[in-house]
Motif scaffolding. Structure first.
Motif, short mmCIF file in Angstrom:
data_model
loop_
_atom_site.label_atom_id
_atom_site.label_comp_id
_atom_site.label_asym_id
_atom_site.label_seq_id
_atom_site.Cartn_x
_atom_site.Cartn_y
_atom_site.Cartn_z
N GLN A 1 -13.90 60.17 66.14
CA GLN A 1 -15.09 59.42 65.76
C GLN A 1 -15.64 60.02 64.47
N VAL A 2 -15.92 59.16 63.49
CA VAL A 2 -16.29 59.68 62.17
C VAL A 2 -17.78 59.96 62.02
N THR A 3 -18.56 59.71 63.06
CA THR A 3 -20.02 59.75 62.95
C THR A 3 -20.54 61.06 62.36
N ALA A 4 -20.00 62.19 62.80
CA ALA A 4 -20.52 63.49 62.33
C ALA A 4 -20.42 63.61 60.82
N GLY A 5 -19.32 63.17 60.25
CA GLY A 5 -19.14 63.31 58.81
C GLY A 5 -19.89 62.32 57.98
N LYS A 6 -20.45 61.30 58.61
CA LYS A 6 -21.10 60.22 57.87
C LYS A 6 -22.62 60.29 57.92
N ASN A 7 -23.19 61.31 58.55
CA ASN A 7 -24.63 61.26 58.80
C ASN A 7 -25.39 62.51 58.40
N PHE A 8 -24.80 63.36 57.58
CA PHE A 8 -25.56 64.51 57.09
C PHE A 8 -26.74 64.04 56.25
N LEU A 9 -27.83 64.78 56.37
CA LEU A 9 -29.05 64.45 55.63
C LEU A 9 -28.76 64.35 54.14
N SER A 10 -29.15 63.24 53.54
CA SER A 10 -29.07 63.04 52.09
C SER A 10 -27.65 63.20 51.53
N SER A 11 -26.67 62.82 52.31
CA SER A 11 -25.28 62.94 51.86
C SER A 11 -24.77 61.69 51.15
N GLY A 12 -25.48 60.58 51.27
CA GLY A 12 -25.10 59.33 50.61
C GLY A 12 -26.23 58.80 49.76
#
Length: 288
Positions: free
Chosen positions: A173-184
């Motif tokens: 599941q990719v969720t962990a890598g897609k949700n860091f604070l201010s990463s996008g």
């Protein structure tokens, strides 16, 4: 029209972007935010398109165009070029595309607005860029067909689906890598659909420090805009302001281990929309 959210005069606002400044709709309309303004009815926002500007462009700080969406839905591996470049890495057969879109969710806190810092967290050094076209939904949308999906698109924006690749690979599941604070990043504004009469001709380019890393045209998508909205709206009751990230092309940094570093600048340009530009900083302690 170009619609944006921003901070000026010590408070969050929303309005219309013009060549010379911003028309402050938050001072003119009885709603608290841009997504609420979508429900005011046809012609309400357009009526202010010729109003005098209240703020100069250089006097505002940009927020994500929709600071508070109910849903931000990403689509993994939705371009033929990205599917091909990752096929060996992910033990997949090139051209054996998925039968259904691969959905994941992003938190609204995981992205920042135009010209705001994207953050490499202390716990990882593998922040990657992914330039994408974002679809912003303009009215409640549930169970629609691909044929009628375009009727629910309020407009288009640039999106950097910044991904911490090591955390993304911790599980299937990719969720962990897609949700860091201010990463996008999301912005700089939404260009309304009436300004993009031929979305099938949209293109995108991602640049890091001026070097072109990614190019996208609509022929690269595995699932087109209509197919995505039709599939997603079977599942979700999409709300005004909800945002769908439609997929990133080949050229990600992960394959060459070319990660984003403090001091870099990432630009995502959709010529029909604008350019989303963000500096990269080393940690949340450095973010403005």
């Amino acid at each position: 029209m170009k619609l944006a959210s921003f901070t000026a005069g010590g408070r969050e606002r929303f309005g219309i972007v013009t060549a010379t400044g911003l028309v402050d709709l938050s001072a003119r309309l009885p709603v608290p935010d841009l997504k609420s303004a979508f429900g005011l009815g046809p012609g309400v926002l357009e009526a202010f398109a010729g109003a005098p500007c209240d703020w100069a462009l250089e006097d505002v700080s940009w927020l994500p165009p929709i600071p508070n969406p109910t849903h931000v839905i990403g689509i993994g591996l939705n371009t033929k070029s990205h599917f091909a470049e990752t096929a060996e890495l992910m033990n997949r057969v090139p051209g054996d595309y998925p039968r259904y879109p691969r959905l994941f969710m992003r938190s609204p806190h995981s992205h920042v607005g135009h010209d705001q810092p994207v953050v490499v967290p202390d716990v990882s050094a593998s922040l990657d860029y992914e330039g994408e076209i974002a679809l912003v939904i303009g009215r409640p949308c549930h169970g629609v067909t691909a044929l009628h999906a375009a009727e629910y698109i309020l407009g288009y924006a640039c999106y950097n689906d910044g991904s911490l690749r090591d955390f993304q690979m911790h599980s299937n599941q990719v969720t962990a890598g897609k949700n860091f604070l201010s990463s996008g990043a999301f912005g700089p504004w939404i260009v309304t659909a009436d300004e993009v009469p031929e979305p099938s001709r949209l293109t995108l380019q991602t640049r890091v420090n001026g070097e072109v890393r990614q190019r996208l045209d609509m022929a690269d998508l595995i699932f087109g805009f209509g197919e995505l909205i039709a599939y997603i709206s079977q599942i979700y009751g999409l709300q005004p302001g909800d945002t769908i990230l439609t997929g990133s092309p080949a050229g990600i940094g992960a394959l060459s281990q070319t990660w984003l570093r403090a001091g870099d600048r990432v630009e995502i340009e959709i010529p029909a929309v604008g350019t989303l530009s963000n500096p990269v900083v080393a940690s949340g302690r450095d973010a403005a």
